[in-house]
Design a protein around this motif. Structure first.
Motif, PDB file in Angstrom:
ATOM      1  N   ARG A  67     -25.786  41.022   4.200  1.00 21.98           N
ATOM      2  CA  ARG A  67     -25.213  39.811   3.593  1.00 21.98           C
ATOM      3  C   ARG A  67     -23.740  39.616   3.933  1.00 21.98           C
ATOM      4  O   ARG A  67     -23.128  38.647   3.506  1.00 21.98           O
ATOM      5  N   GLY A  68     -23.161  40.557   4.707  1.00 24.42           N
ATOM      6  CA  GLY A  68     -21.724  40.501   4.955  1.00 24.42           C
ATOM      7  C   GLY A  68     -21.290  39.258   5.717  1.00 24.42           C
ATOM      8  O   GLY A  68     -20.423  38.497   5.270  1.00 24.42           O
ATOM      9  N   LEU A  69     -21.881  39.016   6.874  1.00 23.74           N
ATOM     10  CA  LEU A  69     -21.495  37.845   7.682  1.00 23.74           C
ATOM     11  C   LEU A  69     -21.846  36.544   6.984  1.00 23.74           C
ATOM     12  O   LEU A  69     -21.178  35.527   7.158  1.00 23.74           O
ATOM     13  N   PHE A  70     -22.927  36.565   6.205  1.00 23.48           N
ATOM     14  CA  PHE A  70     -23.285  35.366   5.448  1.00 23.48           C
ATOM     15  C   PHE A  70     -22.166  35.016   4.458  1.00 23.48           C
ATOM     16  O   PHE A  70     -21.778  33.849   4.319  1.00 23.48           O
ATOM     17  N   LEU A  71     -21.613  36.048   3.790  1.00 17.64           N
ATOM     18  CA  LEU A  71     -20.496  35.813   2.869  1.00 17.64           C
ATOM     19  C   LEU A  71     -19.246  35.353   3.621  1.00 17.64           C
ATOM     20  O   LEU A  71     -18.522  34.463   3.167  1.00 17.64           O
ATOM     21  N   VAL A  72     -19.014  35.984   4.763  1.00 16.63           N
ATOM     22  CA  VAL A  72     -17.852  35.592   5.571  1.00 16.63           C
ATOM     23  C   VAL A  72     -17.952  34.126   5.971  1.00 16.63           C
ATOM     24  O   VAL A  72     -16.981  33.356   5.883  1.00 16.63           O
ATOM     25  N   ASN A 126     -18.277  46.432   9.014  1.00 17.37           N
ATOM     26  CA  ASN A 126     -19.206  46.254  10.131  1.00 17.37           C
ATOM     27  C   ASN A 126     -18.784  47.095  11.336  1.00 17.37           C
ATOM     28  O   ASN A 126     -19.617  47.657  12.056  1.00 17.37           O
ATOM     29  N   VAL A 127     -17.465  47.170  11.557  1.00 23.62           N
ATOM     30  CA  VAL A 127     -16.985  47.995  12.666  1.00 23.62           C
ATOM     31  C   VAL A 127     -17.332  49.456  12.427  1.00 23.62           C
ATOM     32  O   VAL A 127     -17.801  50.175  13.316  1.00 23.62           O
ATOM     33  N   TYR A 128     -17.097  49.912  11.166  1.00 22.88           N
ATOM     34  CA  TYR A 128     -17.366  51.321  10.835  1.00 22.88           C
ATOM     35  C   TYR A 128     -18.852  51.622  10.993  1.00 22.88           C
ATOM     36  O   TYR A 128     -19.231  52.677  11.516  1.00 22.88           O
ATOM     37  N   GLY A 150     -16.091  32.970  14.292  1.00 19.03           N
ATOM     38  CA  GLY A 150     -16.733  33.155  15.577  1.00 19.03           C
ATOM     39  C   GLY A 150     -16.404  34.511  16.158  1.00 19.03           C
ATOM     40  O   GLY A 150     -15.706  35.331  15.545  1.00 19.03           O
ATOM     41  N   THR A 151     -16.895  34.714  17.376  1.00 20.11           N
ATOM     42  CA  THR A 151     -16.682  35.976  18.084  1.00 20.11           C
ATOM     43  C   THR A 151     -16.223  35.677  19.501  1.00 20.11           C
ATOM     44  O   THR A 151     -16.769  34.788  20.169  1.00 20.11           O
ATOM     45  N   SER A 185     -23.018  41.965  19.661  1.00 22.70           N
ATOM     46  CA  SER A 185     -22.728  40.688  19.011  1.00 22.70           C
ATOM     47  C   SER A 185     -23.254  40.689  17.581  1.00 22.70           C
ATOM     48  O   SER A 185     -24.420  40.997  17.353  1.00 22.70           O
ATOM     49  N   PRO A 186     -22.415  40.334  16.597  1.00 27.63           N
ATOM     50  CA  PRO A 186     -22.899  40.219  15.217  1.00 27.63           C
ATOM     51  C   PRO A 186     -23.720  38.951  15.046  1.00 27.63           C
ATOM     52  O   PRO A 186     -23.420  37.913  15.654  1.00 27.63           O
ATOM     53  N   HIS A 187     -24.766  39.013  14.215  1.00 27.17           N
ATOM     54  CA  HIS A 187     -25.625  37.854  14.003  1.00 27.17           C
ATOM     55  C   HIS A 187     -25.654  37.499  12.529  1.00 27.17           C
ATOM     56  O   HIS A 187     -25.763  38.363  11.667  1.00 27.17           O
ATOM     57  N   LEU A 188     -25.547  36.225  12.276  1.00 24.79           N
ATOM     58  CA  LEU A 188     -25.630  35.736  10.906  1.00 24.79           C
ATOM     59  C   LEU A 188     -27.105  35.591  10.533  1.00 24.79           C
ATOM     60  O   LEU A 188     -27.878  34.957  11.248  1.00 24.79           O
TER      61      LEU A 188
END
Length: 806
Positions: free
Chosen positions: A772-777, A728-730, A785-786, A758-761
């Motif tokens: 689907r990345g944050l959903f898996l996280v 996500n950072v990249y 959290g952030t 801000s990342p959003h789920l």
């Protein structure tokens, strides 16, 4: 000659008066030395000359002729005329003229003169002396050196019932009973021997002809001396002030009750104060018995069915009938006792005379007579606002006179005043219990499990203030093994303050979960306080523009990885830091405005805390008590914190013992935290470049470190979490990423970057290639959290360590 005797000397006495002799034609034929001293004319200048020519002013000749005519007509005259001095001045003089016969029709005139002011003073003194003996309402008694009476005035005649003329020669104190007569003799003898007067001495006396009635006399005594200082006797001014004394005693008792009863909002203390006011001024023994709900802040709807509790007792000088009844224990009154009737009917009872066996009758034992020989009784209801709270019972056993109707009226008045204070104390106790229950439910009951600090806390409610305050403290675990330490104080007292405190504490928890900086947390709290104030204003609970909601707060975040602590305060006292070597420092944090002022900024400051340091947060009740200055309180606080190696509970108690009185006037909240740091082996951090290969690098680094820590069972999930966050950072941040793993109560995985996006789920659709990345996280982590910093943001996750291999 004393001043008094000079004042009373007759100014026309031969040794004081100016004397002259005139013949029948008005020629001066005699002139004494005193006349020369007063008028300045030597005898050679006036003898043989007409008196009118030498001594009279031409303007006064008509008055002089009238005086001469009156003198010839009546053979004598007295009056005031202006007489010429040798220097031309006119002196106003009082003159007496008397005809002297020389045989036949020839007459001479004898003149005696004195300054008019001396004559007037002498006349006044004669009038005063006559008034003292004939008209003065205050008694006057003159005692001779042999302690016998020389003279008394008419007031003593009326007071004693004996004609004034019959007192001459009687011994001092003859009209008093023997004991009082001896005291009177001693008093007069002391004044006679010492020469020191006594002024307004209150004497309790009984007259010989009326020994059953005690009177109160105000006596002033002074010695009488002649010109040589020889004591001629003692004069006493005596005033019967019996009725005035009784009235003053009743008024004094009412005044004393106003200052002594109701000094605290404590039911038992107020009842004791009422009993103590009654004894010994009105009664020999007093007890105050209240219904049990009154003593514990309960409701009074069914109070008469509740037991009666004795909470106030006071007695003097009499042996108690049996063991004293313990305070706070129930008492039982028989149905026919005055106390039972008073409770049931709400009306007072006066028993001026009690039979000797009254307390031995069946049912009357419950009245609990405090002393043998009690002969008179008063029972009055303790009632306020239409409710009977209990009864007050008064006994007399030592003083012989029984209770009278005036005593009952006074007892009712005092009981009524005390009843209002007792009912206020009952209501306050009820409110205190409600507020305390609310506040207890809002304050933290246990310290949450965390690794950053060791904590000891104290909360001491005020014992004398009207209602609990809004002080609070908190320990809130944060992401990245950090912890937030909070102490606050809401303005005001009572339920509203406790409720406001609860809302602010909840808000702090919410803001802490967002991982905001301390200054940002205070800014959000400031907005919340403004909102609460606006709600009160809209509801009409406060005047427009008046600030009644306010608070102070100190918010600190400690990071055990870096050992840094970030703090900000809003009008709160500064924190104290104790270094491991015992040096104590008050941190110079920007004070910031109290919460609720609105619009003013807050500033945070970072400090380095060595492991084992003590960070002490507190409310102003600890240092701002009225009996000490705030600077003195801070000095005492620092002195109590100089032993950082001691157990925290011991240090916490030492601070309380040093600064908090037995009955604090304000709530006190104290939070002491001993800092810890995580071992370097439990923290791993890597910086990864913004390239596609960084995700694989993150998986490899994570797997190797978890194997080293014995957490292989978490390798798969952690690798996936690290890979997704780095990817996500990249993709979205465009800068380098920092990967950090922390092993403490749980496994923490953090990825930081320089972006504030801000990342959003979200739940990706089946046709979406990503998302689907944050959903898996979120599915694989227990919490995530952030948090944002000035340099960017950090996305963190936490996983339990269950199943760790050893």
């Amino acid at each position: 000659m004393t001043e008094l005797s000079e004042t009373h000397d007759d100014p026309f006495a031969p040794h004081l008066a100016a004397l002259a002799v005139l013949d029948d034609r008005g020629t001066v034929v005699g002139w004494n030395r005193r006349a020369q001293e007063l008028l300045g004319h030597p005898d050679t200048a006036v003898i043989g000359r007409p008196a009118f020519e030498v001594l009279a002013d031409p303007r006064d000749l008509p008055a002089v002729r009238d005086a001469a005519a009156s003198c010839r007509r009546d053979s004598g005259w007295f009056g005031v005329l202006n007489v010429r001095h040798s220097d031309g001045r006119l002196l106003e003089m009082g003159l007496r003229a008397q005809a002297l016969s020389r045989g036949g029709h020839s007459r001479e005139w004898f003149l005696a003169g004195a300054l008019a002011v001396d004559v007037l003073e002498w006349q006044r003194d004669r009038a005063v002396l006559d008034g003292l003996y004939r008209r003065c309402p205050i008694g006057l008694v003159v005692h001779g050196p042999d302690l016998r009476l020389l003279r008394v005035n008419r007031a003593i005649e009326r007071f004693s019932g004996v004609p004034a003329a019959e007192f001459r020669g009687l011994p001092t104190g003859c009209f008093l009973v023997p004991d009082d007569a001896r005291r009177a003799v001693d008093r007069v003898r002391q004044v006679m021997e010492t020469g020191r007067p006594t002024v307004y001495s209150e004497q309790f006396v009984r007259l010989e002809w009326d020994p059953a009635r005690e009177r109160v006399a105000m006596v002033s005594s002074f010695p009488m001396e002649d010109a040589s200082g020889r004591v001629l006797g003692v004069a006493e001014m005596i005033e019967d002030i019996t009725e005035r004394h009784r009235a003053q005693r009743r008024l004094g008792l009412l005044d004393q009750a106003g200052s002594r009863i109701g000094t605290t909002l404590d039911v038992a203390e107020t009842a004791r104060e009422l009993a103590e006011v009654m004894v010994p001024h009105l009664a020999d023994h007093a007890s105050v018995d209240l219904l049990r709900p009154v003593t514990c802040g309960g409701e009074l709807a069914q109070a008469l069915a509740e037991p009666v509790v004795r909470v106030g007792v006071c007695s003097v000088g009499a042996q108690q009938a049996g063991p004293p009844h313990p305070h706070g224990e129930p008492v039982e009154f028989g149905p026919d006792t005055p106390q039972a009737r008073c409770l049931a009917e709400g009306r007072p009872v006066l028993e001026p005379v009690l039979p000797p066996d009254w307390y031995s009758k069946e049912g009357h034992q419950g009245a609990h007579a405090p002393a043998l020989g009690a002969h008179s009784l008063i029972v009055v209801p303790v009632a306020a606002r239409g409710l009977v709270l209990g009864v007050m019972t008064l006994w007399r056993s030592r003083r012989p006179d029984p209770f009278e109707a005036d005593d009952l009226t006074l007892a009712q008045e005092l009981a009524s005043r005390a009843a209002v204070a007792i009912d206020n104390a009952r209501r306050f106790t009820q409110q205190q219990q409600t507020a305390f229950t609310l506040q207890s439910s809002l304050l933290p009951r246990t310290v949450p499990d965390q690794s950053a600090v060791e904590v000891a806390m104290r909360y001491l409610p005020a014992s004398a203030a009207p209602g609990l305050g809004g002080d609070w403290f908190d320990v809130i675990p944060l992401s990245g093994a950090r912890v937030a330490l909070v102490v606050g104080d809401v303005v005001g007292r009572g339920i509203h303050a406790a409720a406001t405190m609860g809302r602010l504490r909840t808000a702090v928890h919410t803001l802490a979960s967002l991982d905001l900086e301390p200054d940002e947390v205070l800014s959000r709290l400031d907005d919340l306080v403004d909102l609460l104030a606006a709600e009160q204003e809209a509801a009409g609970e406060r005047p427009v523009g008046e600030q009644v909601i306010g608070a102070t707060c100190l918010y600190a975040v400690y990071d055990p990885v870096s050992g840094r602590c970030s703090m900000a305060r809003a009008g709160h006292p500064p924190p104290a830091v104790t270094a491991p070597d015992g040096q104590v420092e008050l941190l110079d944090l920007p004070a910031g405005p109290p919460l609720g002022l609105g619009g003013l900024p807050f500033e945070a400051r970072d400090v380095e805390l060595t492991e084992g340091s003590l960070l002490s947060l507190y409310t102003n009740g600890l240092i701002g008590e009225r009996h000490i200055d705030a600077d003195v309180g801070l000095t005492k606080l620092c002195a109590a914190l100089t032993h950082p190696a001691d157990a925290l509970e011991r240090t916490c108690q030492a601070v309380v013992d040093s600064l908090v009185p037995s009955r604090p006037g304000d709530d006190v909240a104290l939070l002491i935290a001993r800092t810890r740091t995580l071992p370097p082996d439990d923290v791993a951090s890597w910086r990864l470049p913004p390239e596609p290969a960084s995700a694989a690098r993150a998986r490899a680094l994570t797997s190797a470190k978890l194997t080293e820590w014995g957490l292989e069972h978490l390798a798969f999930t952690t690798e996936l979490i690290a890979s997704e966050l780095v990817t996500n950072v990249y993709r979205y941040a465009g800068g380098p990423a920092t990967l950090r793993l922390i092993r403490e109560r749980c496994l923490v995985c953090e990825v930081s970057d320089t972006s504030h996006t801000s990342p959003h789920l979200r739940r990706a659709r089946t046709t979406d290639e990503g998302g689907r990345g944050l959903f898996l996280v979120a599915q694989m982590a227990e919490r995530w959290g952030t948090r944002y910093t000035r340099e960017g943001k950090t996305v963190w996750t936490e996983q339990p360590l269950a199943g760790t291999s050893t």
